[in-house]
Scaffold this motif. Structure first.
Motif, PDB file in Angstrom:
ATOM      1  N   ILE A 320       0.716  -1.370  -0.120  1.00  0.00           N
ATOM      2  CA  ILE A 320      -0.229   0.068   0.042  1.00  0.00           C
ATOM      3  C   ILE A 320       1.041   1.161   0.016  1.00  0.00           C
ATOM      4  CG2 ILE A 320      -1.579   1.366   1.288  1.00  0.00           C
ATOM      5  CD1 ILE A 320      -2.930  -1.311   2.325  1.00  0.00           C
ATOM      6  N   TYR A 321       1.842   1.318   0.857  1.00  0.00           N
ATOM      7  CA  TYR A 321       2.383   2.857   0.918  1.00  0.00           C
ATOM      8  C   TYR A 321       3.335   2.976  -0.191  1.00  0.00           C
ATOM      9  CZ  TYR A 321       1.225   2.621   6.110  1.00  0.00           C
ATOM     10  OH  TYR A 321       0.512   2.656   7.161  1.00  0.00           O
ATOM     11  N   PRO A 322       4.258   2.234  -0.708  1.00  0.00           N
ATOM     12  CA  PRO A 322       4.890   2.509  -2.025  1.00  0.00           C
ATOM     13  C   PRO A 322       4.151   2.842  -2.862  1.00  0.00           C
ATOM     14  CG  PRO A 322       5.812   0.615  -0.888  1.00  0.00           C
ATOM     15  CD  PRO A 322       4.562   0.627  -0.169  1.00  0.00           C
ATOM     16  N   CYS A 323       3.044   1.878  -3.390  1.00  0.00           N
ATOM     17  CA  CYS A 323       2.025   2.326  -4.390  1.00  0.00           C
ATOM     18  C   CYS A 323       1.312   3.812  -4.228  1.00  0.00           C
ATOM     19  CB  CYS A 323       0.892   1.233  -4.394  1.00  0.00           C
ATOM     20  SG  CYS A 323       1.366  -0.334  -5.044  1.00  0.00           S
ATOM     21  N   THR A 324       0.933   3.941  -2.969  1.00  0.00           N
ATOM     22  CA  THR A 324       0.642   5.445  -2.707  1.00  0.00           C
ATOM     23  C   THR A 324       1.498   6.545  -2.904  1.00  0.00           C
ATOM     24  OG1 THR A 324      -0.731   4.477  -0.928  1.00  0.00           O
ATOM     25  CG2 THR A 324      -0.677   6.920  -0.918  1.00  0.00           C
ATOM     26  N   LEU A 325       2.777   6.346  -2.565  1.00  0.00           N
ATOM     27  CA  LEU A 325       3.888   7.104  -2.770  1.00  0.00           C
ATOM     28  C   LEU A 325       4.193   7.218  -4.288  1.00  0.00           C
ATOM     29  CD1 LEU A 325       6.380   8.707  -1.906  1.00  0.00           C
ATOM     30  CD2 LEU A 325       7.830   6.471  -1.963  1.00  0.00           C
TER      31      LEU A 325
END
Length: 459
Positions: A320-325
């Motif tokens: 989730i976090y890298p995709c959001t970034l």
């Protein structure tokens, strides 16, 4: 939606395609010529639209539901989706009409200039759009820094790095990517962005359902938060959040990237975009509110951590976090385009090559300066979300809900007895009221939160 009569001065698509869809291509300034070059397909248009609308801001939708409840939340989410799709379609109809007449508009400001008068374009629509888009760049830079910080805390829960350090890192990445010369050159990045937003929304939905069924599931209360005046302002604040989550503000600039003839292409792009919008907005809003009830936070990702510990397997967060970034990087680049248009118009020479030294040097200097200023403000003002809520109310709502209705009614003059005239007028009037009340609610929230404000705070 109403038919558009062909004017006696209308030109054939072949004539228009020879000059890129503009009646006077030799008079195009460098901003329109270099940044808004018309070379894309309807698919590329769909990628740009999706990136502009489906951004990590949608992770605040469960919080909006806490202020509206189940029925109010679903109703507002549905109504805002229908109205924005309709408004963007009306804008595309007006733009296509002018293109058929051989006078293609490439900017929101150009539309306002021709339809409402020079003063509206120069002193209202142009500055309003530029301000809201640059504000979005600052907000996305802050969000990018927060995403980096989340990734850091997953691996080092007790890490000592501060938010402003992550904001600066994200700003450096944006500075490099911002040198891509044209809006059209972002098409592949925005295709990746489309897949990324679907990925992190799917994982967010799955994560919320997982937590909701786990033994660590929080107690779920669905009563609307706030009482009295607080509840009333909360309702308007939630409506503003939902309405502006669909916000775009750059429909003409996106349609400008389409190669002529443009007829029907924007509508196809909107269908692609809204298929992603419906699947992501509703899944995240409903699953997040179901899992956390009125404990849903400003970003549902914050609910995935409790006392510094993740409530999900780390594998979910690693996705989730890298995709959001990465996706927020694409969103930031999209909203930089109106600023890039102004920079090119002021400092580039349309008679020189786009990639010639004469134009590359000022582009590098002034685009870098633009990103540096946005990054500095994001690092200084980690509470910029409150300020951006005000910008959204007075910016996105006029651009996305009011002006499309006015443009259509003024240009095509539908009968005052027709449903389309009164429907457009009603949407415009209700939107004006929402913009005013939303602005008041935002100012009130800024005042309430003022005591917690601190420059370079580690929020």
């Amino acid at each position: 939606m109403g038919t558009v009569a062909r004017d006696s001065t209308e030109r054939s698509p072949e004539d228009i395609s020879k000059n890129g869809g503009s009646a006077n291509p030799e008079k195009l300034d460098a901003g329109a010529l270099f940044v808004l070059k018309s070379e894309g397909s309807w698919l590329h248009c769909g990628y740009h639209l999706t990136t502009a609308i489906v951004s990590p801001a949608l992770l605040s939708l469960p919080f909006a539901f806490t202020l509206l409840g189940w029925s109010g939340g679903v109703l507002c989410l549905t109504a805002a989706g229908l109205v924005t799709f309709y408004a963007y379609y009306l804008l595309s109809v007006v733009l296509e009409h002018y293109a058929q007449l051989g006078k293609r508009h490439l900017r929101f400001q150009d539309m306002a200039h021709d339809i409402l008068g020079p003063g509206w374009g120069r002193y209202f629509v142009g500055p309003l759009q530029l301000g809201i888009c640059y504000g979005a760049v600052i907000a996305r830079t802050l969000l990018g820094g927060q995403s980096l910080k989340y990734i850091y805390l997953v691996s080092r829960p007790n890490g000592s790095m501060q938010l402003y350090q992550f904001v600066i890192m994200f700003g450096v990445l944006t500075l490099i990517m911002a040198q891509m010369p044209s809006f059209h050159s972002l098409r592949h990045i925005n295709l990746v962005s489309l897949f990324l937003c679907v990925t992190y929304c799917t994982c967010t939905t799955a994560g919320a359902i997982y937590i909701g069924y786990s033994r660590n599931a929080p107690s779920r209360i669905y009563t609307i938060t706030g009482v009295g005046i607080d509840r009333a302002f909360g309702v308007f604040n939630a409506i503003s959040i939902i309405a502006t989550t669909y916000g775009n503000g750059i429909i003409p600039e996106i349609q400008a990237t389409i190669a002529p003839p443009v007829t029907g292409k924007m509508f196809k792009g909107l269908l692609l975009c809204y298929s992603v919008v419906i699947s992501t907005f509703f899944s995240v809003a409903i699953s997040g509110y179901w899992a956390f009830g009125n404990q849903s936070q400003g970003s549902v990702l914050s609910n995935f951590m409790a006392n510094g510990k993740p409530l999900l397997p780390k594998g979910f967060l690693v996705i989730i976090y890298p995709c959001t970034l990465i996706q927020v990087t694409a969103v930031t680049l999209v909203y930089l385009q109106p600023t890039n248009v102004v920079i090119e118009r002021q400092f580039a020479d349309p008679n020189k090559g786009e990639l010639g030294l004469r134009n590359v040097v000022p582009r590098l200097i002034f685009r870098s300066l633009s990103v540096i200023i946005a990054t500095t403000l994001a690092a200084m003002l980690p509470f910029f979300g409150d300020i951006m809520a005000l910008f959204r109310a007075i910016g996105y709502i006029p651009l996305d809900f009011i002006l499309p209705m006015i443009f259509y009614n003024v240009k095509f003059k539908p009968s005052k007895r027709s449903f389309i005239f009164w429907g457009n007028s009603l949407i415009a009037v209700v939107s004006i009221v929402l913009a005013v009340v939303g602005a008041v609610a935002s100012v009130r929230q800024i005042i309430l939160d003022a005591k917690t404000y601190k420059l370079f705070a580690n929020m």
